[in-house]
Design a protein around this motif. Structure first.
Motif, PDB file in Angstrom:
ATOM      1  N   PRO A 107       0.802  -1.235   0.000  1.00 18.88           N
ATOM      2  CA  PRO A 107       0.000   0.000   0.000  1.00 18.88           C
ATOM      3  C   PRO A 107       0.833   1.282   0.000  1.00 18.88           C
ATOM      4  O   PRO A 107       0.531   2.220  -0.740  1.00 18.88           O
ATOM      5  N   LYS A 108       1.907   1.344   0.793  1.00 22.15           N
ATOM      6  CA  LYS A 108       2.772   2.533   0.819  1.00 22.15           C
ATOM      7  C   LYS A 108       3.517   2.677  -0.507  1.00 22.15           C
ATOM      8  O   LYS A 108       3.769   3.784  -0.975  1.00 22.15           O
ATOM      9  N   PHE A 109       3.852   1.558  -1.107  1.00 24.39           N
ATOM     10  CA  PHE A 109       4.538   1.558  -2.393  1.00 24.39           C
ATOM     11  C   PHE A 109       3.601   2.112  -3.471  1.00 24.39           C
ATOM     12  O   PHE A 109       4.000   2.929  -4.303  1.00 24.39           O
ATOM     13  N   PHE A 110       2.334   1.648  -3.436  1.00 22.20           N
ATOM     14  CA  PHE A 110       1.342   2.121  -4.395  1.00 22.20           C
ATOM     15  C   PHE A 110       1.140   3.629  -4.284  1.00 22.20           C
ATOM     16  O   PHE A 110       1.114   4.343  -5.290  1.00 22.20           O
ATOM     17  N   SER A 111       0.973   4.097  -3.037  1.00 28.65           N
ATOM     18  CA  SER A 111       0.673   5.519  -2.825  1.00 28.65           C
ATOM     19  C   SER A 111       1.895   6.408  -3.013  1.00 28.65           C
ATOM     20  O   SER A 111       1.771   7.621  -3.123  1.00 28.65           O
ATOM     21  N   GLY A 112       3.075   5.791  -3.096  1.00 38.62           N
ATOM     22  CA  GLY A 112       4.306   6.558  -3.273  1.00 38.62           C
ATOM     23  C   GLY A 112       4.784   6.557  -4.711  1.00 38.62           C
ATOM     24  O   GLY A 112       4.266   7.289  -5.560  1.00 38.62           O
ATOM     25  N   VAL A 113       5.771   5.698  -4.982  1.00 41.08           N
ATOM     26  CA  VAL A 113       6.442   5.734  -6.290  1.00 41.08           C
ATOM     27  C   VAL A 113       5.556   5.293  -7.454  1.00 41.08           C
ATOM     28  O   VAL A 113       5.743   5.741  -8.585  1.00 41.08           O
ATOM     29  N   VAL A 114       4.577   4.416  -7.190  1.00 37.36           N
ATOM     30  CA  VAL A 114       3.706   3.983  -8.291  1.00 37.36           C
ATOM     31  C   VAL A 114       2.771   5.124  -8.685  1.00 37.36           C
ATOM     32  O   VAL A 114       2.626   5.444  -9.866  1.00 37.36           O
ATOM     33  N   LYS A 115       2.163   5.751  -7.687  1.00 38.75           N
ATOM     34  CA  LYS A 115       1.251   6.870  -7.968  1.00 38.75           C
ATOM     35  C   LYS A 115       2.000   8.040  -8.606  1.00 38.75           C
ATOM     36  O   LYS A 115       1.452   8.774  -9.437  1.00 38.75           O
ATOM     37  N   ALA A 116       3.284   8.184  -8.236  1.00 33.38           N
ATOM     38  CA  ALA A 116       4.096   9.272  -8.790  1.00 33.38           C
ATOM     39  C   ALA A 116       4.556   8.981 -10.219  1.00 33.38           C
ATOM     40  O   ALA A 116       5.174   9.832 -10.866  1.00 33.38           O
ATOM     41  N   GLY A 117       4.288   7.773 -10.707  1.00 34.27           N
ATOM     42  CA  GLY A 117       4.665   7.426 -12.076  1.00 34.27           C
ATOM     43  C   GLY A 117       6.116   7.027 -12.238  1.00 34.27           C
ATOM     44  O   GLY A 117       6.625   6.946 -13.355  1.00 34.27           O
ATOM     45  N   LYS A 118       6.792   6.774 -11.120  1.00 37.93           N
ATOM     46  CA  LYS A 118       8.209   6.400 -11.192  1.00 37.93           C
ATOM     47  C   LYS A 118       8.414   4.896 -11.397  1.00 37.93           C
ATOM     48  O   LYS A 118       9.415   4.461 -11.950  1.00 37.93           O
ATOM     49  N   VAL A 119       7.458   4.113 -10.920  1.00 41.48           N
ATOM     50  CA  VAL A 119       7.569   2.650 -10.982  1.00 41.48           C
ATOM     51  C   VAL A 119       6.213   2.053 -11.344  1.00 41.48           C
ATOM     52  O   VAL A 119       5.172   2.540 -10.892  1.00 41.48           O
ATOM     53  N   LYS A 120       6.231   1.007 -12.159  1.00 40.62           N
ATOM     54  CA  LYS A 120       5.039   0.204 -12.395  1.00 40.62           C
ATOM     55  C   LYS A 120       5.318  -1.198 -11.832  1.00 40.62           C
ATOM     56  O   LYS A 120       6.465  -1.605 -11.700  1.00 40.62           O
ATOM     57  N   VAL A 121       4.252  -1.908 -11.486  1.00 35.99           N
ATOM     58  CA  VAL A 121       4.393  -3.229 -10.869  1.00 35.99           C
ATOM     59  C   VAL A 121       3.762  -4.281 -11.764  1.00 35.99           C
ATOM     60  O   VAL A 121       2.614  -4.140 -12.186  1.00 35.99           O
ATOM     61  N   ASP A 122       4.509  -5.324 -12.039  1.00 37.40           N
ATOM     62  CA  ASP A 122       4.022  -6.424 -12.875  1.00 37.40           C
ATOM     63  C   ASP A 122       3.964  -7.682 -12.012  1.00 37.40           C
ATOM     64  O   ASP A 122       4.993  -8.160 -11.534  1.00 37.40           O
TER      65      ASP A 122
END
Length: 203
Positions: A115-130
């Motif tokens: 959840p913290k990962f999603f709300s941080g770097v993923v939401k910021a467009g820096k990382v996507k998760v596969d």
């Protein structure tokens, strides 16, 4: 003559002090190693305890009364889902996660870390998760993964995965039934359940 004896005695005392210092240093190093090993074993014991408690839990799983929909919707709000990929498709970095939907440690990771990962770097467009399903726990792992991929055909892969974890049951406990998977799919927001049902059975 006396001064030579004094020098010899002085050297002997210095050598003894050096040996004592070296012995003390070795004792400290051994203590550090023992303490580190104890901490490591303690961490392993905690992980094992978590796995046992999670896998032995009778809560969740098998029921068509799905919980956690609001939690999952909140965590994934505003994040695009493209097949098994969550986040901006053009994000410069990709985190690849291998997991089994029946895995209690994967569930813990999903609920405590992501959840913290999603709300941080993923939401910021820096990382996507596969997410890559790794069906290693048992026969129920395959239909769970197939159902997730089918949900991905309608842009709800991650919603399905996260909601499945929220309602995970005992490993190989027989809870991964058609009714359970359908309930998870509906809770995950899969619109066309008939198409989803066909897709999950498609080789």
């Amino acid at each position: 003559m006396a001064s030579r004896a004094e020098e010899k005695q002085k050297r002997r005392e210095e050598r003894q002090r050096a040996e004592q210092h070296s012995a003390a240093r070795e004792r400290r190093q051994r203590l550090v190693k023992v303490a580190s090993a104890a901490v490591f074993l303690a961490v392993i014991a905690v992980v094992v305890a978590i796995v046992v408690s999670q896998s032995g839990s009778d809560s969740g799983g098998g029921s068509t009364d799905i919980s956690g929909v609001d939690t999952v919707n909140s965590e994934l709000a505003g994040l695009p889902q493209n097949g098994s990929v969550l986040g901006d498709p053009s994000a410069p970095k990709t985190l690849i996660e291998f997991g089994d939907l029946q895995c209690p440690v994967c569930k813990l990771y999903s609920e405590k870390v992501l959840p913290k990962f999603f709300s941080g770097v993923v939401k910021a467009g820096k990382v996507k998760v596969d997410f890559r399903p790794w069906t290693i726990i048992g026969p129920d792992s395959d239909p769970a993964a197939e159902a997730a991929y089918a949900a991905g055909e309608q842009g709800r892969f991650w919603s399905f995965v996260e909601l499945f974890y929220q309602n995970q049951g005992t490993e190989n406990g027989g809870y991964v039934t058609d009714d359970f998977l359908t309930a998870v799919a509906k809770g995950a927001g899969v619109k066309d359940i008939k198409k989803w049902d066909q897709d999950r059975k498609d080789p």
